[in-house]
Write an enzyme that holds these catalytic residues in place. Sequence first.
Site, PDB file in Angstrom:
ATOM      1  N   GLY A  85      99.980 -38.049  95.447  1.00 37.42           N
ATOM      2  CA  GLY A  85      99.875 -38.826  94.210  1.00 37.42           C
ATOM      3  C   GLY A  85      98.514 -38.602  93.584  1.00 37.42           C
ATOM      4  O   GLY A  85      97.481 -38.799  94.227  1.00 37.42           O
TER       5      GLY A  85
ATOM      6  N   GLY B 288      97.384 -39.857  90.412  1.00 32.50           N
ATOM      7  CA  GLY B 288      97.268 -40.700  89.220  1.00 32.50           C
ATOM      8  C   GLY B 288      95.943 -41.424  89.257  1.00 32.50           C
ATOM      9  O   GLY B 288      94.946 -40.891  89.760  1.00 32.50           O
ATOM     10  N   ASN B 289      95.921 -42.632  88.755  1.00 34.76           N
ATOM     11  CA  ASN B 289      94.672 -43.397  88.707  1.00 34.76           C
ATOM     12  C   ASN B 289      94.039 -43.490  90.099  1.00 34.76           C
ATOM     13  O   ASN B 289      92.901 -43.073  90.312  1.00 34.76           O
ATOM     14  CB  ASN B 289      94.968 -44.800  88.136  1.00 34.76           C
ATOM     15  CG  ASN B 289      93.762 -45.720  88.246  1.00 34.76           C
ATOM     16  OD1 ASN B 289      93.341 -46.113  89.327  1.00 34.76           O
ATOM     17  ND2 ASN B 289      93.182 -46.058  87.117  1.00 34.76           N
TER      18      ASN B 289
ATOM     19  N   GLY C  15      94.864 -42.037  93.147  1.00 37.59           N
ATOM     20  CA  GLY C  15      94.674 -40.779  93.873  1.00 37.59           C
ATOM     21  C   GLY C  15      93.510 -39.965  93.326  1.00 37.59           C
ATOM     22  O   GLY C  15      92.703 -39.420  94.095  1.00 37.59           O
TER      23      GLY C  15
ATOM     24  N   LYS D 174     103.647 -60.011  90.518  1.00 36.86           N
ATOM     25  CA  LYS D 174     103.754 -58.626  90.048  1.00 36.86           C
ATOM     26  C   LYS D 174     104.713 -58.621  88.881  1.00 36.86           C
ATOM     27  O   LYS D 174     105.566 -59.500  88.759  1.00 36.86           O
ATOM     28  CB  LYS D 174     104.295 -57.708  91.164  1.00 36.86           C
ATOM     29  CG  LYS D 174     103.914 -56.256  90.987  1.00 36.86           C
ATOM     30  CD  LYS D 174     102.514 -55.965  91.484  1.00 36.86           C
ATOM     31  CE  LYS D 174     102.122 -54.530  91.284  1.00 36.86           C
ATOM     32  NZ  LYS D 174     100.874 -54.206  91.967  1.00 36.86           N
TER      33      LYS D 174
HETATM   34  P1  NAD Z   1      99.687 -43.816  88.420  1.00 41.47           P
HETATM   35  O1  NAD Z   1     100.867 -43.949  87.567  1.00 41.47           O
HETATM   36  O2  NAD Z   1      98.363 -43.673  87.745  1.00 41.47           O
HETATM   37  O3  NAD Z   1      99.850 -42.582  89.422  1.00 41.47           O
HETATM   38  C1  NAD Z   1     100.943 -42.376  90.253  1.00 41.47           C
HETATM   39  C2  NAD Z   1     100.951 -40.913  90.621  1.00 41.47           C
HETATM   40  O4  NAD Z   1     101.930 -40.696  91.628  1.00 41.47           O
HETATM   41  C3  NAD Z   1     101.288 -39.966  89.476  1.00 41.47           C
HETATM   42  O5  NAD Z   1     100.351 -38.908  89.486  1.00 41.47           O
HETATM   43  C4  NAD Z   1     102.686 -39.419  89.862  1.00 41.47           C
HETATM   44  O6  NAD Z   1     102.878 -38.104  89.430  1.00 41.47           O
HETATM   45  C5  NAD Z   1     102.604 -39.475  91.356  1.00 41.47           C
HETATM   46  N1  NAD Z   1     103.891 -39.448  92.042  1.00 41.47           N
HETATM   47  C6  NAD Z   1     105.033 -40.118  91.772  1.00 41.47           C
HETATM   48  N2  NAD Z   1     105.990 -39.776  92.688  1.00 41.47           N
HETATM   49  C7  NAD Z   1     105.413 -38.891  93.524  1.00 41.47           C
HETATM   50  C8  NAD Z   1     105.866 -38.170  94.667  1.00 41.47           C
HETATM   51  N3  NAD Z   1     107.096 -38.296  95.132  1.00 41.47           N
HETATM   52  N4  NAD Z   1     104.997 -37.327  95.284  1.00 41.47           N
HETATM   53  C9  NAD Z   1     103.740 -37.188  94.851  1.00 41.47           C
HETATM   54  N5  NAD Z   1     103.264 -37.848  93.787  1.00 41.47           N
HETATM   55  C10 NAD Z   1     104.080 -38.676  93.125  1.00 41.47           C
HETATM   56  O7  NAD Z   1      99.668 -45.090  89.399  1.00 41.47           O
HETATM   57  P2  NAD Z   1      98.454 -45.695  90.210  1.00 41.47           P
HETATM   58  O8  NAD Z   1      97.887 -46.829  89.447  1.00 41.47           O
HETATM   59  O9  NAD Z   1      97.582 -44.583  90.681  1.00 41.47           O
HETATM   60  O10 NAD Z   1      99.223 -46.344  91.458  1.00 41.47           O
HETATM   61  C11 NAD Z   1      99.597 -45.590  92.606  1.00 41.47           C
HETATM   62  C12 NAD Z   1      99.902 -46.535  93.751  1.00 41.47           C
HETATM   63  O11 NAD Z   1      98.772 -47.353  94.021  1.00 41.47           O
HETATM   64  C13 NAD Z   1     101.053 -47.533  93.484  1.00 41.47           C
HETATM   65  O12 NAD Z   1     101.721 -47.795  94.683  1.00 41.47           O
HETATM   66  C14 NAD Z   1     100.321 -48.767  93.023  1.00 41.47           C
HETATM   67  O13 NAD Z   1     101.096 -49.946  93.206  1.00 41.47           O
HETATM   68  C15 NAD Z   1      99.129 -48.722  93.950  1.00 41.47           C
HETATM   69  N6  NAD Z   1      97.972 -49.500  93.513  1.00 41.47           N
HETATM   70  C16 NAD Z   1      97.425 -49.332  92.288  1.00 41.47           C
HETATM   71  C17 NAD Z   1      96.316 -50.083  91.924  1.00 41.47           C
HETATM   72  C18 NAD Z   1      95.617 -49.884  90.607  1.00 41.47           C
HETATM   73  O14 NAD Z   1      94.568 -50.507  90.420  1.00 41.47           O
HETATM   74  N7  NAD Z   1      96.078 -49.034  89.717  1.00 41.47           N
HETATM   75  C19 NAD Z   1      95.795 -51.030  92.811  1.00 41.47           C
HETATM   76  C20 NAD Z   1      96.378 -51.169  94.073  1.00 41.47           C
HETATM   77  C21 NAD Z   1      97.467 -50.384  94.414  1.00 41.47           C
END
Ligand code: NAD
Length: 417
Positions: A217, A219-220, A222, A105
């Site tokens: 959450g 983001g991507n 959610g 990571k």
């Molecule tokens: P992202 O940056 O696109 O989205 C994260 C979201 O979380 C944002 O909308 C942010 O506003 C929100 N957030 C932050 N703190 C918060 C809180 N206290 N309450 C509610 N919402 C909150 O990131 P992502 O890529 O969607 O990743 C999210 C999670 O999924 C992380 O733990 C990441 O490690 C995991 N993940 C991501 C991927 C991927 O392919 N992107 C793959 C596996 C796991």
Amino acid sequence: MGERNPYEGAINNLRKVSDIIQLDKHIVEILERPQNIIEFSMPVKMDSGDVKIFQGYRVQHNDARGPYKGGIRFHPQVNLNEVKALAFWMSLKSSLVDIPYGGAKGGITVDPKALSHDELEKLARGYVRAVKDNIGPDRDIPAPDVNTNAQTMAYMMDEYSHLSGKYEPASFTGKPVGAGGMPDRESATGQGGAYVIEDFIKSLPKKQKEYTVAIQGFGNVGQFFAEIIHYMGAPFKIVAVSDSRTTVFCGNGLDIPFLISHKKDTGGVAGYDKCEAMGSDEILALNVDILVPAALEGAITSQNAAAVKAKIILELANGPVTTEADEILNNNGVVVLPDILANSGGVIVSYFEWIQGRTGDIWESENVQQKLQRKLVKALSEVSKTAEEYKVSLRDAAYILSISRIAEAIRLRGFNG
Ligand code: NAD
């Protein structure tokens, strides 16, 4: 302690499971520490002409089963212990879904919202220059994570290709389709989560007509998960979604496509006036059937775990439940579908993208979906069987399977590395 330090929590879980399967103590020692830690500082000339120094990390946990693999995060709270925990979870995840990778990571401690597009591009390219000798298609293949995306990966792959003197599409995954990416990679983590929950619900002896869902959450991960579940329809109904500032709750169900465009226009879920708004943390205690943490690690702790009313948790974020909270949830009969299974769709489709980059073969969306679903259904079934066999939680079962496979690779390759 694990509450404050995610790496300690991860290692506690490793030790607990190692005791259950009586793992060779040397293998436990090997897995307790990452193989490589790369820490660096990086100057970036900002748009104003000022120079700012950023702190970066790449942690390579274990490569017994194949090259290191794992995302790069841009976030103000990125620190070494967090990156170490995330790298450890990547080793387990790749092993659990049986793809030929180890775990790594990376991250930069930065608030990306305070940077312009050009500054972020410089940061992405600077990151690659700092780690170039330690990554590559056969060594370590990064991907997107929190606050990085397909565009970031396109810049990074471009920088790496320049430095290598040749086109290197398999050096990064999660790229845009127009730059060597894979159809459905951006939605893969959310889609994988949808396959897992759909299959898990089918396996329940007593089924409900409707399952209400709350997603922390947006983001991507959610958003894609929400959209896929929304269009899937019954038995799922999304009633709440949160971002870092606000929870929106609507007992009759949220209009997810509208909420996504509202977030695009306004930057958040707040102001979505069709529903009740509350504080962001309130989503965790809502009276729903399925709670989906999809934000950051450590969301559910010993402080708030007892208030969780959902009976199923689908961990789309990495490490959203601390070790202490996990025990409380277990005692309360909450079933946790663990992160290394539930959010592994991203790394599975990354693996397909890596094959595409190495072979020049072009994958169709249909092929991606079929293979993704098959891998997840198989992994869920293996985890469920192991949980029954050892009479342990799904998380412990997932750890047992993945750690056993890594241990086997270490043993077969020998200890004199
Ligand atoms: P992202 O940056 O696109 O989205 C994260 C979201 O979380 C944002 O909308 C942010 O506003 C929100 N957030 C932050 N703190 C918060 C809180 N206290 N309450 C509610 N919402 C909150 O990131 P992502 O890529 O969607 O990743 C999210 C999670 O999924 C992380 O733990 C990441 O490690 C995991 N993940 C991501 C991927 C991927 O392919 N992107 C793959 C596996 C796991």
